[in-house]
Design a protein around this motif. Structure first.
Motif, PDB file in Angstrom:
ATOM      1  N   ILE A 123      -0.092   2.746   6.397  1.00 28.77           N
ATOM      2  CA  ILE A 123       0.284   1.841   5.305  1.00 28.77           C
ATOM      3  C   ILE A 123       1.317   2.540   4.432  1.00 28.77           C
ATOM      4  N   PHE A 124       2.487   1.927   4.291  1.00 26.78           N
ATOM      5  CA  PHE A 124       3.549   2.452   3.438  1.00 26.78           C
ATOM      6  C   PHE A 124       3.577   1.625   2.157  1.00 26.78           C
ATOM      7  N   ASP A 125       3.146   2.240   1.079  1.00 25.21           N
ATOM      8  CA  ASP A 125       3.049   1.547  -0.203  1.00 25.21           C
ATOM      9  C   ASP A 125       4.117   2.093  -1.147  1.00 25.21           C
ATOM     10  N   ASP A 126       5.321   1.492  -1.072  1.00 23.39           N
ATOM     11  CA  ASP A 126       6.457   1.913  -1.893  1.00 23.39           C
ATOM     12  C   ASP A 126       6.740   3.406  -1.731  1.00 23.39           C
ATOM     13  N   VAL A 127       7.071   3.792  -0.516  1.00 21.80           N
ATOM     14  CA  VAL A 127       7.356   5.190  -0.177  1.00 21.80           C
ATOM     15  C   VAL A 127       8.852   5.444  -0.342  1.00 21.80           C
ATOM     16  N   PHE A 128       9.186   6.443  -1.141  1.00 17.62           N
ATOM     17  CA  PHE A 128      10.592   6.801  -1.362  1.00 17.62           C
ATOM     18  C   PHE A 128      11.082   7.725  -0.249  1.00 17.62           C
TER      19      PHE A 128
END
Length: 518
Positions: free
Chosen positions: A254-259
């Protein structure tokens, strides 16, 4: 620097990923028993690269740096590279069932090609960025997870039309220093115990899907990443002769707002090149899968031979057993031969690398995907029903039953019963357990569904060329060579066929009696 398996395990301690297995948070991936079989399997690729007897297969000289690197991270520059990679994957999977790390190789090779294509088309600098990243990965001997298969949501809809955009990983925001991504990748091999993730698109894209055409590299413990994984193999199960030691975890990521900083972004919004990356990766990966499943075939062939021997049978005298073993060998070496052909007929790429022939790579993968069930059936046939009827291994040490079981379950007199039972449990583990089902499904769907392979075969096979060959033969009259039945329409005699006059044809159709002139 080439690491050992032990150093690879220790290197995982530098990272603190957010990982859940069986509903609980994992504090240390390197020390988690549920993940140990997966770490052991990847460790094979490290240790074998340091053994003299495997060095030629397991290492290579990287052309862009001149350094010796692990084969699982090498950019292929020749047919020989592809053949060695194929053999290397077979070698490590024969030892571990599935060594997983070859996915790193496949993604790096596809990116090497796709970033060059993007730069040539758009004047971008993706390729130099990627080369810098590649050299760091090779120098540190990292293992990369391929975050490619999206959750996909409603599969009748393209990414840009999903009700929930997070069913595909996409670019949420572009900033001066990088991008922000969010979404889900549903099937990521080895996700908990890799060093970094390569985020890649999983399908071709249209203009409506521009935010979803993204490829980048992120550390496994980047803020915003959560991994929900299953155990690797069957850790802790005494009956799991093989998969308690070697296995594979897969995870939902799960990528939750990954910079992601720009230097780690290799495609952003380039839909055509994103589609090219997807299909190119598929070709490399299906080629590798051929080697992987050939290694699994080696395990079944070897275990079957031992079980036949322990049962007191002789393939030279028992034809049905010999025939089954020959069929198992034929399947394994048949799809592996496609991998060899794909290597020999490799296609040079403008980036300076080579790609396996798409037709042979896809045929080989399609064969193994559909024949895996036959491979398991044949292993069952030559082994007998004992492989699923044995009492559990705890009974081997039960003072009240062990002696009796040893006596009644013995086979050939000169082979101890314990050895026979051990081989039987190995075959059960590989073919008739949860792990056996797992091998079936990853063989069928890993690297894409059989339908995807059929499309690639049809798309790349020169059907039109074959049709033109036959047309040319017909036009040249090559088939009218004077042999009986060899005449072509209009060429049955020197002057050609004589078409009857209309009136005569009408008379015949109407049923009127024929005249002498007819």
């Amino acid at each position: 620097m080439l690491m050992t398996a032990g150093e690879y395990r220790e290197s995982l301690r530098r990272y603190t990923p957010r990982v859940f297995v069986d509903g609980r948070r994992v504090d240390s991936v390197a020390d988690e028993p549920a993940l140990a079989p997966g770490i052991n399997a990847i460790g094979i690729t490290y240790d074998f690269a340091l053994r003299d007897e495997h060095r030629v297969l397991m290492t290579a000289q990287q052309a862009t740096s001149g350094k010796t690197v692990n084969r699982m991270l090498h950019i292929d520059g020749s047919s020989t590279d592809l053949l060695y990679k194929l053999e290397a994957v077979r070698l490590v999977c024969r030892e571990s069932g599935c060594a997983q790390r070859y996915l790193s190789h496949d993604a790096l090779n596809a990116l090497f090609q796709a970033t060059r294509l993007a730069d040539d088309a758009h004047g971008t600098d993706y390729h130099p960025r990627f080369i810098t990243y590649l050299h760091r990965v090779q120098d540190e001997d990292l293992t990369l997870g391929v975050a490619m298969t999206d959750a996909k949501g409603d599969r009748s809809l393209r990414p840009g039309r999903q009700a929930n955009p997070d069913s595909y990983v996409h670019i949420k925001e572009r900033r001066a220093d990088g991008i922000v991504i969010r979404g889900n990748k549903a099937i990521v091999t080895g996700a908990p115990y890799v060093h970094e993730l390569l985020v890649m698109p999983c399908r071709t894209m249209t203009a409506d899907d521009t935010p979803f055409a993204v490829c980048c590299a992120v550390p496994i413990d980047a803020p915003g990443i959560t991994i929900v994984a299953r155990p690797a193999g069957r850790p802790g199960e005494r009956a799991a002769v093989f998969s308690a030691r070697y296995g594979q975890s897969t995870g939902v990521v799960i990528f939750d707002d990954v910079f992601v900083p720009w230097e780690r972004v290799f495609l952003a919004g380039k839909t055509a090149e994103g589609g090219y990356l997807t299909t190119t990766y598929a070709t490399h990966h299906r080629h590798s899968c051929i080697g992987a499943r050939a290694g699994f075939g080696d395990l079944l062939i070897g275990a079957g031979a031992l079980m036949i021997e322990a049962n007191g049978l002789d393939p030279a005298r028992h034809g049905h057993i010999r025939d089954a073993m020959v069929e198992l060998i034929t399947i394994t070496e048949g799809f592996f031969a496609c991998g060899v052909a794909a290597s020999v007929y490799a296609t040079p790429d403008p980036a300076g690398s080579v790609q396996p022939d798409a037709v042979f790579a896809n045929i080989g993968k399609l064969l193994l995907a559909t024949k895996i069930y036959d491979m398991q059936r044949l292993a069952h046939y030559v082994s007998g029903g004992l492989i699923v009827a044995l009492p559990g291994p705890e009974e081997d040490h039960n003072p009240e039953t062990a002696a009796s079981l040893s006596a009644v379950l013995a086979g050939r007199p000169d082979i101890p019963a314990g050895e026979r039972l051990q081989v039987a449990r190995l075959i059960e583990d590989l073919t008739a357990s949860y792990q056996g089902g797992w091998y079936s499904v990853i063989s069928l769907h890993g690297g894409g569904s059989p339908e995807a392979m059929k499309r690639e075969i049809w798309r790349n096979y020169p059907v039109a060329e074959k049709a033109k060959t036959v047309e040319r033969l017909l036009d040249r009259g090559l088939l009218a060579d004077g042999r009986p039945g060899a005449a072509q329409p209009g060429r049955c005699c020197v002057t050609g066929c004589q078409v009857p006059p209309v009136a005569e044809s009408s008379a015949l159709i109407s049923g009127e009696p024929a005249t002498a002139a007819d």
